[in-house]
Design an enzyme around this catalytic site. Structure first.
Site, PDB file in Angstrom:
ATOM      1  CE  LYS A 172      36.158 -27.589  56.907  1.00 22.25           C
ATOM      2  NZ  LYS A 172      34.945 -28.446  56.818  1.00 22.25           N
ATOM      3  N   GLY A 226      30.892 -29.528  67.083  1.00 19.37           N
ATOM      4  CA  GLY A 226      31.379 -30.724  66.511  1.00 19.37           C
ATOM      5  C   GLY A 226      31.683 -31.891  67.503  1.00 19.37           C
ATOM      6  CB  THR A 230      36.814 -32.365  66.117  1.00 22.65           C
ATOM      7  OG1 THR A 230      36.420 -33.386  65.733  1.00 22.65           O
ATOM      8  CG2 THR A 230      37.506 -31.361  64.941  1.00 22.65           C
ATOM      9  N   GLY A 231      37.050 -31.223  69.260  1.00 22.95           N
ATOM     10  CA  GLY A 231      37.046 -30.018  69.951  1.00 22.95           C
ATOM     11  C   GLY A 231      38.171 -29.803  70.805  1.00 22.95           C
ATOM     12  CD  GLU A 248      27.480 -24.491  72.345  1.00 22.02           C
ATOM     13  OE1 GLU A 248      26.914 -25.491  72.648  1.00 22.02           O
ATOM     14  OE2 GLU A 248      27.935 -23.612  72.902  1.00 22.02           O
ATOM     15  CB  CYS A 283      24.662 -32.378  69.809  1.00 19.36           C
ATOM     16  SG  CYS A 283      23.721 -30.911  69.909  1.00 19.36           S
ATOM     17  CD  GLU A 383      27.858 -37.219  70.576  1.00 21.67           C
ATOM     18  OE1 GLU A 383      28.921 -37.017  69.793  1.00 21.67           O
ATOM     19  OE2 GLU A 383      27.033 -36.355  70.686  1.00 21.67           O
TER      20      GLU A 383
HETATM   21  P1  NAP Z   1      33.609 -33.295  63.310  1.00 22.10           P
HETATM   22  O1  NAP Z   1      33.819 -34.278  62.698  1.00 22.10           O
HETATM   23  O2  NAP Z   1      34.209 -32.608  64.755  1.00 22.10           O
HETATM   24  O3  NAP Z   1      33.646 -32.101  62.335  1.00 22.10           O
HETATM   25  C1  NAP Z   1      32.770 -30.727  62.580  1.00 22.10           C
HETATM   26  C2  NAP Z   1      33.717 -29.873  61.748  1.00 22.10           C
HETATM   27  O4  NAP Z   1      34.985 -29.600  62.286  1.00 22.10           O
HETATM   28  C3  NAP Z   1      33.528 -30.140  60.547  1.00 22.10           C
HETATM   29  O5  NAP Z   1      33.470 -29.020  59.654  1.00 22.10           O
HETATM   30  C4  NAP Z   1      34.786 -30.504  60.258  1.00 22.10           C
HETATM   31  O6  NAP Z   1      35.344 -30.870  58.732  1.00 22.10           O
HETATM   32  C5  NAP Z   1      35.720 -29.731  61.027  1.00 22.10           C
HETATM   33  N1  NAP Z   1      37.028 -30.465  61.482  1.00 22.10           N
HETATM   34  C6  NAP Z   1      37.399 -31.817  61.541  1.00 22.10           C
HETATM   35  N2  NAP Z   1      38.579 -31.797  62.060  1.00 22.10           N
HETATM   36  C7  NAP Z   1      39.134 -30.643  62.116  1.00 22.10           C
HETATM   37  C8  NAP Z   1      40.138 -30.074  62.767  1.00 22.10           C
HETATM   38  N3  NAP Z   1      41.286 -30.862  62.872  1.00 22.10           N
HETATM   39  N4  NAP Z   1      40.491 -28.464  62.801  1.00 22.10           N
HETATM   40  C9  NAP Z   1      39.429 -27.893  62.341  1.00 22.10           C
HETATM   41  N5  NAP Z   1      38.094 -28.373  61.886  1.00 22.10           N
HETATM   42  C10 NAP Z   1      38.063 -29.583  61.916  1.00 22.10           C
HETATM   43  O7  NAP Z   1      31.871 -33.393  63.892  1.00 22.10           O
HETATM   44  P2  NAP Z   1      30.642 -33.928  62.851  1.00 22.10           P
HETATM   45  O8  NAP Z   1      30.861 -35.399  62.937  1.00 22.10           O
HETATM   46  O9  NAP Z   1      30.679 -33.300  61.814  1.00 22.10           O
HETATM   47  O10 NAP Z   1      29.315 -33.823  64.046  1.00 22.10           O
HETATM   48  C11 NAP Z   1      28.948 -34.555  64.718  1.00 22.10           C
HETATM   49  C12 NAP Z   1      29.515 -34.097  66.224  1.00 22.10           C
HETATM   50  O11 NAP Z   1      29.056 -32.836  66.401  1.00 22.10           O
HETATM   51  C13 NAP Z   1      28.848 -34.996  67.256  1.00 22.10           C
HETATM   52  O12 NAP Z   1      29.726 -35.024  68.156  1.00 22.10           O
HETATM   53  C14 NAP Z   1      27.671 -34.070  67.831  1.00 22.10           C
HETATM   54  O13 NAP Z   1      27.385 -34.319  69.085  1.00 22.10           O
HETATM   55  C15 NAP Z   1      28.385 -32.793  67.902  1.00 22.10           C
HETATM   56  N6  NAP Z   1      27.532 -31.466  67.870  1.00 22.10           N
HETATM   57  C16 NAP Z   1      27.397 -30.591  68.929  1.00 22.10           C
HETATM   58  C17 NAP Z   1      26.401 -29.802  68.911  1.00 22.10           C
HETATM   59  C18 NAP Z   1      26.269 -28.945  70.106  1.00 22.10           C
HETATM   60  O14 NAP Z   1      25.769 -27.986  69.961  1.00 22.10           O
HETATM   61  N7  NAP Z   1      26.944 -29.244  71.289  1.00 22.10           N
HETATM   62  C19 NAP Z   1      25.611 -29.577  67.837  1.00 22.10           C
HETATM   63  C20 NAP Z   1      25.590 -30.660  66.875  1.00 22.10           C
HETATM   64  C21 NAP Z   1      26.561 -31.562  66.875  1.00 22.10           C
HETATM   65  P3  NAP Z   1      34.961 -31.883  57.833  1.00 22.10           P
HETATM   66  O15 NAP Z   1      33.474 -32.049  57.722  1.00 22.10           O
HETATM   67  O16 NAP Z   1      35.658 -31.363  56.401  1.00 22.10           O
HETATM   68  O17 NAP Z   1      35.714 -33.093  58.603  1.00 22.10           O
END
Ligand code: NAP
Length: 481
Positions: A172, A226, A230-231, A248, A283, A383
Site C-alpha cells: 500500500k 510513516g 499513524t504508527g 519505522e 525521517c 518532528e
Molecule cells: P503517514 O501519513 O503516516 O502515511 C504513511 C502511510 O500510511 C501512507 O501510505 C498512508 O496512506 C498510510 N496510512 C495513513 N493512515 C493510515 C491508517 N490509519 N492505517 C493504515 N495506513 C495508513 O506518513 P507520511 O506523511 O506519508 O510520511 C512522513 C512520515 O514518515 C514522517 O513522520 C517520517 O519521519 C516518517 N518516516 C519514517 C521513516 C523511518 O524509517 N523511520 C522513513 C521515512 C519516513 P495515504 O498516503 O493514503 O495517507
C-alpha cells in the site's frame, strides 16, 4: 498525465473504480491518476495471497525466490531514468536524488535475493533420544505500508526482505507517490516465475485501504513506515487480530558538532542532510544541531553562508539545488512551525517565502535556522519534516548527550569530532538506532536501521531485516521408549 492500472490478486484491475489524482508539488499540475481501491480488492488480494502460499513453491523454494528477485533487480536497473522522472514529478525531489533512490534499489534487491538462500534454523540435542529442530518460517501474508518521502526506498526496504523470507506481500504505497510506486512494482509482478497472488498493489487512501489491511484477519504482519501518530493508530487497530507489527516512525535527530571537528566537512554534510536532501523531509534529518559553545558563532556564520543563494526550484531543473515540499499539507505544517519560531526564538536565516513563484500552488520553502529555542518547545520536541534547523550550544559531552536524548524520538544521530575517544563516548551515550561519526545519511543493504523510543519497533535492512519477516517453530523429535 499518466493514468495507472494496478495489479491485484494476479490481475490488472480495470479502471472502472474511482481514481485519485497526484499533483506535481513544483507546479500544481496534475501528473498521475491512480485507482482508489475498495474493501473488495483488499479481500481479493488477501485471498489470492493465502492461496498462492499454499499452492505455489514460493515459501519453500529459496532458489526460486532468489531467481525472481534477481530478474526484478535487472529490470529496475534498466528503467532507472524513467522511474526517476516520475518520482520527481510526484514527490518534488531533485532528479539526481530520484535517480539515486531508484538505482540504489538494484543493490538492495540483489542483497536480499542472496539472503533468501540463507534463511535457516538450528538443531539442539536435548537428550539421548530427543532432538529439537528450530525452523525459521515466513510470517505469511505481509502488508507493507509506506510513506511519500523516499517512497521506493521505503517500500523496497520492507518488500525485498519480506519476499526473500518467503512471504506474500500486499503493498500500500503513499497516495502522493502511488504512480511511481505502481510503475516500480510492475517490474516485479511481470517477472517470470513469480506465482500469481504473491504480490498485489493496493492503492487508495490510508484511512480506508490502509486501515482495512491493518484490521484484516487474513493479514499476518504489518510493516509500516510513516508518521508516529499513524504508527500508534496502527498498533491499536492491529491489536484485535494480534498481528506482528514493525514500525519505522519519525525522528528529531541530533547532530553533535564538537569544536575540534573538520568544520568544512561538517557544515557541508549538515546542509545536505537537513536542507537539500528531500528539502528536509527525511525521517533521519538532523533537525537539531548541538554545537560546542566555543564554536557556536563560527558555525552559525558558516551555516548562513552555506545556504545563502541556494537555488530552490523544480526537481527537473538541473540548476535546482533544493526541491519542493511534497504535499500542500506538509508545506502548511512547516510554515506554521516557522511562524511559531519567529515568535519564540531567534531567526538566523530563511523563514521567508521563496521569491518568484506562485505560492498558491508551488510548495517551496527556504532553508530556515533558529537559535535560542526553548528545549521544551514543539519546535525542539516535534518532528517538523522540512528544511528547519534549530541550533543549541553545549559545554560538556555529558550535556551534549543529555540534550541529544531530550526528545521522545531516537531514530538517528551524528557526532562530528576528530577525537576518537569523544566519538566513542558520545556514540554510546546517544539513544538512537544509528549514530554516524563524521558522516550522515549513509545507508547500506547490509546494516540495520530502526528506532529507539517512539521512533519505532523492529529493525529493517541487514540480517535482522530479513528475520523480522520470519517466525520460528520448534519441532521436537522424541524417540524415548
Ligand atoms: P503517514 O501519513 O503516516 O502515511 C504513511 C502511510 O500510511 C501512507 O501510505 C498512508 O496512506 C498510510 N496510512 C495513513 N493512515 C493510515 C491508517 N490509519 N492505517 C493504515 N495506513 C495508513 O506518513 P507520511 O506523511 O506519508 O510520511 C512522513 C512520515 O514518515 C514522517 O513522520 C517520517 O519521519 C516518517 N518516516 C519514517 C521513516 C523511518 O524509517 N523511520 C522513513 C521515512 C519516513 P495515504 O498516503 O493514503 O495517507
Amino acid at each position: 498525465m499518466k493514468e495507472y492500472e494496478v495489479f491485484v490478486a494476479g490481475e490488472w484491475v480495470d479502471t472502472t473504480v474511482g481514481f485519485s489524482s497526484i499533483v506535481d508539488p513544483a507546479t500544481g499540475n496534475e501528473v498521475s491518476k491512480v485507482p482508489a481501491l475498495t474493501a473488495k480488492h483488499v479481500d481479493a488480494a488477501v485471498q489470492a495471497a493465502q492461496q498462492a502460499l499454499v499452492e505455489s513453491r514460493w515459501s519453500t523454494d529459496a532458489a526460486l525466490r532468489a531467481d525472481v528477485m534477481l530478474r526484478w533487480a535487472n529490470q529496475v536497473a534498466s528503467n532507472v531514468d524513467t522511474l526517476a522522472e516520475r518520482l520527481t514529478l510526484e514527490n518534488g525531489k531533485l532528479l539526481g536524488e530520484a535517480k539515486f533512490e531508484i538505482g540504489h534499489q538494484v543493490n538492495v534487491i540483489r542483497f536480499n535475493a542472496g539472503l533468501a538462500r540463507t534463511v535457516s534454523g538450528r538443531s539442539h540435542s536435548l537428550g539421548p533420544d530427543v532432538m529439537g529442530v528450530v525452523v525459521r518460517e515466513p510470517m505469511g501474508v505481509v502488508a507493507v505500508i509506506s510513506p511519500w518521502n523516499w517512497p521506493i526506498t521505503l517500500m523496497v526496504r520492507d518488500l525485498a526482505p519480506a519476499l526473500a523470507a518467503g512471504n506474500a506481500v500486499l503493498c500500500k504505497p503513499a497516495s502522493q507517490t502511488a504512480g511511481v510506486s505502481v510503475e516500480f512494482l510492475k517490474l516485479l509482478v511481470e517477472c517470470e516465475g513469480l506465482p500469481k497472488g504473491i504480490v498485489s498493489m493496493l492503492t487508495g487512501s490510508g484511512r480506508k485501504v490502509g486501515q482495512l489491511m491493518v484490521e484484516h484477519p487474513g493479514i499476518d504482519m504489518i510493516a509500516f513506515t510513516g508518521d508516529g501518530s499513524t504508527g500508534k493508530q496502527i498498533s491499536r487497530d492491529a491489536a484485535d487480530t494480534v498481528k506482528k507489527i514493525a514500525l519505522e516512525l519519525g525522528g528529531k535527530s541530533p547532530f553533535v558538532l564538537c569544536a575540534d571537528a573538520d568544520m568544512e566537512k561538517a557544515i557541508a554534510t549538515l546542509v545536505r542532510a537537513i536542507f537539500t536532501t528531500t528539502s528536509g523531509q527525511i525521517c533521519t534529518a538532523p533537525s537539531r544541531l548541538l554545537v560546542e559553545a566555543s564554536a557556536m558563532q563560527d558555525v552559525c556564520q558558516r551555516l548562513s553562508q552555506a545556504i545563502a543563494g541556494l537555488k530552490i526550484g523544480s526537481g527537473l531543473d538541473p540548476e535546482s539545488q533544493m526541491g519542493a515540499i511534497t504535499t500542500r499539507d506538509q508545506y502548511e505544517k512547516v510554515l506554521s512551525f516557522i511562524d511559531r519560531g519567529k515568535k519564540e526564538a531567534t531567526l538566523v536565516a530563511g523563514g521567508e517565502p521563496v521569491e518568484g513563484v506562485d505560492h498558491d500552488v508551488c510548495n517551496f520553502i527556504a532553508p530556515t535556522i533558529f537559535t535560542d529555542v526553548d528545549p521544551k518547545s514543539p519546535l525542539m520536541q516535534e518532528e517538523i519534516f522540512g528544511p528547519v534547523l534549530t541550533v543549541q550550544p553545549f559545554e560538556t559531552d555529558e550535556e551534549a548527550i543529555k540534550l541529544a536524548n531530550d526528545t521522545p524520538f531516537g531514530l538517528a544521530s551524528a557526532v562530528f569530532t576528530q577525537n576518537l575517544d569523544r566519538a566513542w563516548r558520545l556514540s554510546r551515550g546517544i539513544k538512537a538506532g544509528t549514530v554516524w561519526v563524521n558522516t550522515y545519511n549513509r545507508f547500506y543493504a547490509e546494516t540495520e536501521v530502526g528506532g529507539y523510543k517512539e521512533s519505532g519497533i523492529g529493525r529493517m535492512a541487514g540480517f535482522e531485516g530479513l528475520n523480522e519477516f520470519t517466525q520460528t517453530k520448534h519441532i521436537n523429535f522424541d524417540s524415548t521408549v
